[in-house]
Write a protein that holds these residues in place. Structure first.
Motif, PDB file in Angstrom:
ATOM      1  N   PRO A  78       0.800  -1.232   0.000  1.00 53.79           N
ATOM      2  CA  PRO A  78       0.000   0.000   0.000  1.00 53.79           C
ATOM      3  C   PRO A  78       0.825   1.271   0.000  1.00 53.79           C
ATOM      4  O   PRO A  78       0.321   2.342  -0.350  1.00 53.79           O
ATOM      5  N   GLU A  79       2.105   1.185   0.390  1.00 56.72           N
ATOM      6  CA  GLU A  79       2.949   2.385   0.397  1.00 56.72           C
ATOM      7  C   GLU A  79       3.320   2.850  -1.008  1.00 56.72           C
ATOM      8  O   GLU A  79       3.747   3.994  -1.195  1.00 56.72           O
ATOM      9  N   ILE A  80       3.175   1.992  -2.016  1.00 54.57           N
ATOM     10  CA  ILE A  80       3.626   2.325  -3.369  1.00 54.57           C
ATOM     11  C   ILE A  80       2.794   3.456  -3.964  1.00 54.57           C
ATOM     12  O   ILE A  80       1.563   3.426  -3.942  1.00 54.57           O
ATOM     13  N   TRP A  81       3.509   4.427  -4.530  1.00 55.66           N
ATOM     14  CA  TRP A  81       2.869   5.521  -5.282  1.00 55.66           C
ATOM     15  C   TRP A  81       3.101   5.316  -6.780  1.00 55.66           C
ATOM     16  O   TRP A  81       2.167   5.377  -7.562  1.00 55.66           O
ATOM     17  N   ASP A  82       4.345   5.085  -7.186  1.00 51.00           N
ATOM     18  CA  ASP A  82       4.697   4.796  -8.587  1.00 51.00           C
ATOM     19  C   ASP A  82       5.663   3.626  -8.606  1.00 51.00           C
ATOM     20  O   ASP A  82       6.331   3.340  -7.611  1.00 51.00           O
ATOM     21  N   TRP A  83       5.782   2.969  -9.778  1.00 48.01           N
ATOM     22  CA  TRP A  83       6.699   1.838  -9.885  1.00 48.01           C
ATOM     23  C   TRP A  83       7.311   1.791 -11.288  1.00 48.01           C
ATOM     24  O   TRP A  83       7.117   2.677 -12.103  1.00 48.01           O
ATOM     25  N   GLY A  84       8.098   0.730 -11.535  1.00 45.48           N
ATOM     26  CA  GLY A  84       8.761   0.615 -12.837  1.00 45.48           C
ATOM     27  C   GLY A  84       9.908   1.589 -12.987  1.00 45.48           C
ATOM     28  O   GLY A  84      10.183   2.075 -14.093  1.00 45.48           O
ATOM     29  N   LEU A  85      10.642   1.847 -11.886  1.00 46.07           N
ATOM     30  CA  LEU A  85      11.750   2.791 -11.886  1.00 46.07           C
ATOM     31  C   LEU A  85      13.054   2.055 -11.632  1.00 46.07           C
ATOM     32  O   LEU A  85      13.121   1.171 -10.783  1.00 46.07           O
ATOM     33  N   ARG A  86      14.099   2.427 -12.357  1.00 44.26           N
ATOM     34  CA  ARG A  86      15.386   1.765 -12.177  1.00 44.26           C
ATOM     35  C   ARG A  86      16.160   2.371 -11.013  1.00 44.26           C
ATOM     36  O   ARG A  86      16.683   1.670 -10.175  1.00 44.26           O
ATOM     37  N   ASN A  87      16.230   3.677 -10.988  1.00 44.71           N
ATOM     38  CA  ASN A  87      16.888   4.365  -9.878  1.00 44.71           C
ATOM     39  C   ASN A  87      16.505   5.839  -9.905  1.00 44.71           C
ATOM     40  O   ASN A  87      17.209   6.656 -10.492  1.00 44.71           O
ATOM     41  N   PRO A  88      15.404   6.199  -9.247  1.00 47.19           N
ATOM     42  CA  PRO A  88      14.956   7.598  -9.244  1.00 47.19           C
ATOM     43  C   PRO A  88      15.774   8.419  -8.251  1.00 47.19           C
ATOM     44  O   PRO A  88      15.256   8.912  -7.247  1.00 47.19           O
TER      45      PRO A  88
END
Length: 422
Positions: free
Chosen positions: A258-268
């Motif tokens: 539930p903490e996820i806001w966005d995903w599919g990131l390599r290294n933001p």
């Protein structure tokens, strides 16, 4: 630090400078980055195509030396308390409070070097002040502990302006399977919630598939939590009810975190909010070919930015990736011309240089190239073309912002620069 590619070790040394001299900049890039169509919504179907390449603009000096005498740096920011002070973050675990006009460090305002592992992509990586810091003295840091794992902790400044390192309250921890791509960025959004960036866990190519895994996995994500409302189960935070996966029921083995806001990131490694519109700008480090900048309208999370199915705007770990399910970047650039790793920046909303207003600034770690593009245009969903502003003498590890909205750059040589109008 987590924004750098898996083969890149962070080498940062001494801050140079004082507030007066300017640095002559000669753009050196030739035919490097490309700019794709504007970012899509998760359900839209953007049409990739040939786009203009970045052009060297020959604008001359655009930074001024600001401060010197520090060791490797990871960040610079302000407390929003009306003091005008800047806070300079060293990778080794110290934070220095710099008063206006102070160009050399004094004693550390905070020193937690004894509880972190530093070097390569590890260390003290992030710092953010609570929106009500002026009255509550609360601030948070992100660091790599002695076991190589990520820790997000809160500290408290006393009324006399000092910080007791023993005032630490751990908010959350994240195990790190590899020593790179730890993320480290912390920022409070306009909604008052804390946003936390984690890379995909490291190595190369996301071998554990963390970027696309939404079940009990924070790696390759931006999280959003409420640090003002402890959880009834004893956690130091709660999950905002407007998070994309809030309220899911079922087994803990198959519900989304539930903490996820966005995903599919390599290294933001670095992201920021436009102080005028609340839009989220993300500099996400690429693998071998493509660096990207993503733009997300205010409050519109729940987006898949593609990694490791996509790198930038093209397929990476798939022969045919369905781009209709991904949010594409507004700007990409290649590794031509010595580029290797994007450093996300800020939208300039200061008043000192009106010609810079409404532009987003970002850089590349290896080449020292700095670009800008029209943030308002990007936020409106229109295609943008980033232009090369110039090249700093050393690699840019981070951007920073003061209370007035003026921008700063921290470099791998330890130099803190202030951004000026070219």
């Amino acid at each position: 630090m987590s924004r750098y590619r898996s083969t890149l070790a962070l080498v940062v040394t001494v801050l140079l400078g004082c507030s007066s001299p300017t640095v002559s900049i000669t753009p050196t890039i030739s035919g490097a980055p490309q700019t794709p169509p504007a970012a899509s919504t998760p359900n839209s179907s953007p049409t990739p195509g040939e786009t203009p390449r970045l052009q060297a603009t020959g604008t001359g000096a655009f930074v001024s030396l600001f401060a010197s005498g520090f060791s490797p740096l990871t960040f610079v920011t302000n407390a929003g308390d009306g003091s005008g002070d800047l806070y300079v973050v060293q990778q080794s675990g110290q934070v220095f409070r710099q008063s206006p006009g102070q160009s050399a460090p004094g004693s550390p305002w905070l020193d937690i070097s004894g509880r972190i592992s530093s070097g390569g992509e590890r260390g003290l990586l992030g710092l953010v002040f609570h929106p009500r810091f002026a009255t509550n003295g609360r601030f948070l840091v992100d660091y790599t502990d002695i076991n190589g794992n990520s820790v997000v902790s809160e500290f408290h400044q006393a009324t006399n302006g000092t910080v007791d390192p023993n005032s630490e309250k751990v908010i959350l921890t994240q195990a790190q399977p590899f020593p790179n791509h730890n993320g480290g960025m912390l920022a409070f959004g306009p909604d008052g919630y804390l946003y936390i960036g984690f890379g995909d866990g490291g190595s190369g190519g996301d071998p554990q598939g963390n970027g696309q895994n939404l079940v009990n996995d924070w790696l390759g994500k931006i999280l959003r939590i409420d640090v003002d409302t402890p959880n009834t189960s004893g956690f130091a935070y709660s999950v905002p009810p407007t998070n994309p996966f809030f309220g899911e029921t079922g087994s803990v083995f198959n519900i989304h975190s539930p903490e996820i806001w966005d995903w599919g990131l390599r290294n933001p490694w670095r992201f920021s909010f436009d102080s005028k519109t609340g839009a989220l700008f993300i500099g996400d480090v690429g693998q071998n070919q493509t660096e990207e900048v993503d733009v997300e309208p205010a409050g519109q999370g729940g987006r898949n930015y593609g990694w490791n199915i996509m790198e930038g705007d093209h397929c990476y770990n798939a022969t045919n990736c369905d781009k209709t399910k991904m949010t594409l970047p507004v700007v990409t650039y290649s590794h031509d011309g010595g580029n290797c790793s994007v450093t996300g920046g800020y939208v300039y909303r200061g008043s000192r240089y009106p010609s810079l207003a409404g532009h987003y600034f970002f850089a590349d770690y290896c080449s020292g190239n700095v670009w800008w593009f029209d943030a308002d245009q990007a936020e409106a969903g229109s295609p943008v073309t980033a232009q090369l502003l110039g090249t700093v003498p050393s690699s840019v590890t981070s951007f920073g912002q003061d209370e007035a909205g003026e921008l700063y750059l921290a470099s791998s040589s330890g130099v803190v620069y202030s951004l000026v109008a070219p």
